[in-house]
Design a protein around this motif. Structure first.
Motif, mmCIF file in Angstrom:
data_model
loop_
_atom_site.group_PDB
_atom_site.id
_atom_site.type_symbol
_atom_site.label_atom_id
_atom_site.label_comp_id
_atom_site.label_asym_id
_atom_site.label_seq_id
_atom_site.Cartn_x
_atom_site.Cartn_y
_atom_site.Cartn_z
ATOM 1 N N ALA A 64 -7.272 -2.264 -3.638
ATOM 2 C CA ALA A 64 -7.731 -2.501 -2.376
ATOM 3 C C ALA A 64 -7.116 -1.116 -1.542
ATOM 4 O O ALA A 64 -6.790 -0.312 -2.025
ATOM 5 C CB ALA A 64 -6.713 -2.922 -1.820
ATOM 6 N N LEU A 65 -8.330 -0.784 -0.504
ATOM 7 C CA LEU A 65 -8.367 1.119 -0.590
ATOM 8 C C LEU A 65 -7.972 0.388 1.047
ATOM 9 O O LEU A 65 -8.823 0.077 1.907
ATOM 10 C CB LEU A 65 -9.594 1.625 -0.651
ATOM 11 N N PHE A 66 -6.715 0.853 1.645
ATOM 12 C CA PHE A 66 -7.143 1.039 3.711
ATOM 13 C C PHE A 66 -7.170 2.187 4.067
ATOM 14 O O PHE A 66 -6.890 3.565 3.013
ATOM 15 C CB PHE A 66 -5.637 0.682 3.413
ATOM 16 N N GLU A 67 -7.645 2.410 5.807
ATOM 17 C CA GLU A 67 -8.435 3.396 6.304
ATOM 18 C C GLU A 67 -7.592 3.352 7.420
ATOM 19 O O GLU A 67 -8.358 2.003 8.333
ATOM 20 C CB GLU A 67 -9.490 4.105 6.130
ATOM 21 N N SER A 68 -7.539 4.309 8.166
ATOM 22 C CA SER A 68 -7.705 3.945 9.803
ATOM 23 C C SER A 68 -6.997 4.694 11.106
ATOM 24 O O SER A 68 -6.454 6.521 10.174
ATOM 25 C CB SER A 68 -6.048 3.292 10.053
ATOM 26 N N GLU A 69 -7.362 4.663 11.906
ATOM 27 C CA GLU A 69 -7.263 5.632 13.117
ATOM 28 C C GLU A 69 -6.052 5.188 13.669
ATOM 29 O O GLU A 69 -6.299 4.425 14.388
ATOM 30 C CB GLU A 69 -8.704 6.131 13.990
ATOM 31 N N VAL A 70 -5.220 5.650 14.596
ATOM 32 C CA VAL A 70 -3.862 5.407 14.993
ATOM 33 C C VAL A 70 -4.069 5.976 15.910
ATOM 34 O O VAL A 70 -3.387 7.933 16.147
ATOM 35 C CB VAL A 70 -2.407 5.635 14.266
ATOM 36 N N THR A 71 -3.572 5.771 16.983
ATOM 37 C CA THR A 71 -3.587 6.287 18.602
ATOM 38 C C THR A 71 -2.913 6.424 19.509
ATOM 39 O O THR A 71 -1.844 5.310 19.097
ATOM 40 C CB THR A 71 -5.134 6.633 19.424
ATOM 41 N N MET A 72 -1.241 6.983 19.185
ATOM 42 C CA MET A 72 0.571 6.839 19.993
ATOM 43 C C MET A 72 0.212 6.686 21.209
ATOM 44 O O MET A 72 -1.122 7.336 21.874
ATOM 45 C CB MET A 72 0.744 8.300 19.716
ATOM 46 N N THR A 73 0.122 5.224 22.133
ATOM 47 C CA THR A 73 0.117 5.317 23.141
ATOM 48 C C THR A 73 1.799 5.216 23.572
ATOM 49 O O THR A 73 1.603 5.354 25.176
ATOM 50 C CB THR A 73 -0.224 3.453 23.418
ATOM 51 N N GLY A 74 2.524 6.051 23.307
ATOM 52 C CA GLY A 74 4.192 6.199 24.160
ATOM 53 C C GLY A 74 4.596 6.690 22.754
ATOM 54 O O GLY A 74 4.150 7.246 21.646
ATOM 55 N N LYS A 75 6.078 6.785 23.142
ATOM 56 C CA LYS A 75 6.754 7.534 22.089
ATOM 57 C C LYS A 75 7.152 6.743 20.776
ATOM 58 O O LYS A 75 7.072 7.491 20.506
ATOM 59 C CB LYS A 75 8.263 7.993 22.864
ATOM 60 N N GLY A 129 -6.444 19.847 15.990
ATOM 61 C CA GLY A 129 -7.498 19.130 17.281
ATOM 62 C C GLY A 129 -7.086 18.145 18.488
ATOM 63 O O GLY A 129 -7.734 17.895 19.447
ATOM 64 N N ALA A 130 -6.399 16.853 18.068
ATOM 65 C CA ALA A 130 -6.874 16.123 18.809
ATOM 66 C C ALA A 130 -4.946 14.936 18.918
ATOM 67 O O ALA A 130 -4.290 14.732 18.204
ATOM 68 C CB ALA A 130 -7.684 14.472 17.915
ATOM 69 N N SER A 131 -4.654 15.346 19.419
ATOM 70 C CA SER A 131 -3.538 14.941 20.185
ATOM 71 C C SER A 131 -3.066 13.851 20.151
ATOM 72 O O SER A 131 -3.697 12.235 20.810
ATOM 73 C CB SER A 131 -3.201 15.188 21.989
ATOM 74 N N GLY A 132 -2.174 13.192 19.352
ATOM 75 C CA GLY A 132 -2.001 12.096 19.357
ATOM 76 C C GLY A 132 -2.428 10.703 18.247
ATOM 77 O O GLY A 132 -1.986 9.532 18.594
ATOM 78 N N LEU A 133 -2.930 11.643 17.795
ATOM 79 C CA LEU A 133 -4.317 10.844 16.739
ATOM 80 C C LEU A 133 -3.352 11.149 15.415
ATOM 81 O O LEU A 133 -3.490 12.294 14.766
ATOM 82 C CB LEU A 133 -5.208 11.074 16.968
ATOM 83 N N LEU A 134 -3.488 10.304 14.272
ATOM 84 C CA LEU A 134 -3.393 10.111 13.040
ATOM 85 C C LEU A 134 -4.599 9.446 12.558
ATOM 86 O O LEU A 134 -5.420 9.070 12.607
ATOM 87 C CB LEU A 134 -1.964 9.080 12.572
ATOM 88 N N PHE A 171 0.866 -1.082 0.027
ATOM 89 C CA PHE A 171 0.017 0.342 0.083
ATOM 90 C C PHE A 171 0.844 1.407 0.540
ATOM 91 O O PHE A 171 1.752 1.462 0.295
ATOM 92 C CB PHE A 171 -0.932 -0.194 0.469
ATOM 93 N N SER A 172 0.434 2.008 -0.521
ATOM 94 C CA SER A 172 1.144 3.432 -0.330
ATOM 95 C C SER A 172 0.032 5.216 -0.241
ATOM 96 O O SER A 172 -1.168 4.591 -0.775
ATOM 97 C CB SER A 172 2.297 4.069 -2.368
ATOM 98 N N GLY A 173 0.445 6.371 0.719
ATOM 99 C CA GLY A 173 -0.385 6.869 0.140
ATOM 100 C C GLY A 173 0.283 7.487 1.741
ATOM 101 O O GLY A 173 0.804 8.132 1.418
ATOM 102 N N HIS A 174 -0.753 8.144 1.981
ATOM 103 C CA HIS A 174 -0.726 9.325 2.925
ATOM 104 C C HIS A 174 -0.636 9.152 4.615
ATOM 105 O O HIS A 174 -1.921 8.596 5.208
ATOM 106 C CB HIS A 174 -0.734 10.726 2.681
ATOM 107 N N ALA A 175 0.239 9.570 5.720
ATOM 108 C CA ALA A 175 -0.823 9.421 7.140
ATOM 109 C C ALA A 175 -0.589 11.245 7.461
ATOM 110 O O ALA A 175 0.439 11.741 7.146
ATOM 111 C CB ALA A 175 -0.050 9.180 8.080
#
Length: 150
Positions: free
Chosen positions: A57-68, A20-25, A11-15
């Motif tokens: 194929a299309l990929f969509e997600s939410e990433v929450t950073m839980t640490g460094k 306004g949402a700290s640590g959320l991608l 897959f290729s694309g962007h994150a």
């Protein structure tokens, strides 16, 4: 009896951070159908990824950073245009850290299949992801999935 299938896609694309949402991608990537070969010989290993017949194929997600360097992720992967979509979430935590290239980070994560629609209704299984993220948010994400279809 559940049918087992595997898939391998790049897959290729962007994150990008969610405003306004700290640590959320949010990540959005796509992968064309492909053919992958790996040859092992006296010179070591050689691999090749070639375009293949078929859709995208299309990929969509939410990433929450839980640490460094740790994160949790959930999302969907839609295969083609026939309504075949699976849902996934992180097993444990993913890793995102520095790579040998100072302009990129590297990471890995394992997702569990939480079900889906169409071909993936009632599906279970695991997907591994090894990925690179550039300083500008460009993503290259290599998937290997082992899916059990109902």
């Amino acid at each position: 009896m559940m049918e087992q299938m595997i898939y391998v896609l790049q897959f290729s694309g962007h994150a990008a951070p969610v405003e306004g949402a700290s640590g959320l991608l949010k990540a959005a990537t796509s992968a064309p159908s492909c053919e992958i070969s790996t040859r092992v010989g006296a010179q070591g290993v050689h691999s090749e990824l070639r375009p293949g017949d078929g859709g995208t194929a299309l990929f969509e997600s939410e990433v929450t950073m839980t640490g460094k360097t740790s994160f949790k992720e959930s999302g969907t992967i839609t295969f083609g245009e026939g309504g075949n979509r699976l849902r996934f979430s992180t097993v444990g935590q993913g890793y995102l850290g520095p790579s040998a290239d100072p302009k990129q980070s590297t990471g890995a994560v394992t997702w569990q299949v939480d079900g889906g629609e169409g071909q993936f209704e009632g599906a279970t299984g695991l997907i591994t992801s090894n990925f690179l993220v550039s300083d500008s948010g460009e993503v290259i994400d290599n998937h290997f999935g082992v899916i059990f279809l109902a």
